[in-house]
Design an enzyme around this catalytic site. Structure first.
Site, PDB file in Angstrom:
ATOM      1  N   ASN A  44      25.258  29.833  85.800  1.00 14.33           N
ATOM      2  CA  ASN A  44      24.959  29.920  84.369  1.00 14.33           C
ATOM      3  C   ASN A  44      24.823  28.524  83.764  1.00 14.33           C
ATOM      4  OD1 ASN A  44      27.790  29.765  84.762  1.00 14.33           O
ATOM      5  ND2 ASN A  44      28.220  30.659  82.769  1.00 14.33           N
ATOM      6  N   VAL A  45      23.899  28.422  82.831  1.00 17.79           N
ATOM      7  CA  VAL A  45      23.591  27.153  82.158  1.00 17.79           C
ATOM      8  C   VAL A  45      23.560  27.441  80.666  1.00 17.79           C
ATOM      9  CG1 VAL A  45      21.929  25.278  81.913  1.00 17.79           C
ATOM     10  CG2 VAL A  45      22.265  26.342  84.155  1.00 17.79           C
ATOM     11  N   GLU A  46      24.630  27.044  79.976  1.00 16.22           N
ATOM     12  CA  GLU A  46      24.759  27.351  78.554  1.00 16.22           C
ATOM     13  C   GLU A  46      24.057  26.295  77.701  1.00 16.22           C
ATOM     14  OE1 GLU A  46      28.964  28.083  77.988  1.00 16.22           O
ATOM     15  OE2 GLU A  46      28.803  29.998  79.038  1.00 16.22           O
ATOM     16  N   CYS A  55      21.976  33.079  82.096  1.00 15.73           N
ATOM     17  CA  CYS A  55      22.904  33.645  83.079  1.00 15.73           C
ATOM     18  C   CYS A  55      22.569  33.111  84.471  1.00 15.73           C
ATOM     19  CB  CYS A  55      22.791  35.167  83.089  1.00 15.73           C
ATOM     20  SG  CYS A  55      23.632  35.999  81.726  1.00 15.73           S
ATOM     21  N   GLU A  57      22.024  34.739  87.061  1.00 19.90           N
ATOM     22  CA  GLU A  57      20.969  35.548  87.681  1.00 19.90           C
ATOM     23  C   GLU A  57      19.582  35.057  87.293  1.00 19.90           C
ATOM     24  OE1 GLU A  57      23.644  36.555  86.114  1.00 19.90           O
ATOM     25  OE2 GLU A  57      24.533  38.336  87.036  1.00 19.90           O
ATOM     26  N   CYS A  88      25.717  41.321  84.083  1.00 20.75           N
ATOM     27  CA  CYS A  88      25.612  41.913  82.745  1.00 20.75           C
ATOM     28  C   CYS A  88      24.421  42.871  82.709  1.00 20.75           C
ATOM     29  CB  CYS A  88      25.467  40.816  81.694  1.00 20.75           C
ATOM     30  SG  CYS A  88      23.845  40.031  81.636  1.00 20.75           S
ATOM     31  N   CYS A  91      20.984  41.375  83.120  1.00 19.51           N
ATOM     32  CA  CYS A  91      20.717  40.873  84.466  1.00 19.51           C
ATOM     33  C   CYS A  91      20.600  41.998  85.480  1.00 19.51           C
ATOM     34  CB  CYS A  91      21.778  39.847  84.848  1.00 19.51           C
ATOM     35  SG  CYS A  91      21.560  38.326  83.881  1.00 19.51           S
TER      36      CYS A  91
END
Ligand code: THU
Length: 128
Positions: A44-46, A55, A57, A88, A91
């Protein structure tokens, strides 16, 4: 069939260590195999604009296309404590598109098919 789920999970654990999750503090790593045996991973890369975060995925599916496409056959995702988690809802839709109903997912309750994880999925056939 003997599939080495622990080896796939180990890749997910490794990539979770590269997650960029300064806002939630919740790292996610995902790993999958494609039907030609290729390994795909994602974390994940916020983003400071919270809703724009990616996410794990998303990265994985992007890598699938970027490295030649194909169908996902086996998938697992973990949190920063190496625990297997469920993808989630959004995803699951992503995975359904690129894995189809036979995709196998390691879940906290054991191995499940995509159909079990996303019953009555909306998919490409609905658009024809
Ligand atoms: N997250 C994923 O990367 N994949 C999932 O399937 C569940 C949630 C991420 C999004 C966000 O960066 C963090 O986990 C907390 O929701």
């Amino acid at each position: 069939m003997d599939f080495d789920w622990e080896a796939l999970r180990a890749h997910a654990v490794e990539i979770a260590g590269r997650a960029y999750a300064p806002y939630s503090g919740y790292r996610v790593g995902a790993a999958a195999l494609a039907d030609d045996g290729r390994l795909l991973v994602g974390c994940n890369v916020e983003n400071a604009s919270y809703g724009v975060g990616l996410c794990a995925e998303c990265g994985l599916v992007s890598q699938l296309s970027a490295t030649g496409g194909g169908r996902l056959t086996h998938f697992v995702c973990v949190n920063g404590e190496s625990q297997v988690i469920m993808p989630c809802g959004r995803c699951r839709q992503l995975l359904s598109e690129h894995g189809g109903p036979e995709l196998l997912l390691m879940t906290p309750e054991g191995v499940r098919t995509m159909t079990e994880v996303l019953p009555q999925a909306f998919g490409p056939a609905d658009l024809t």
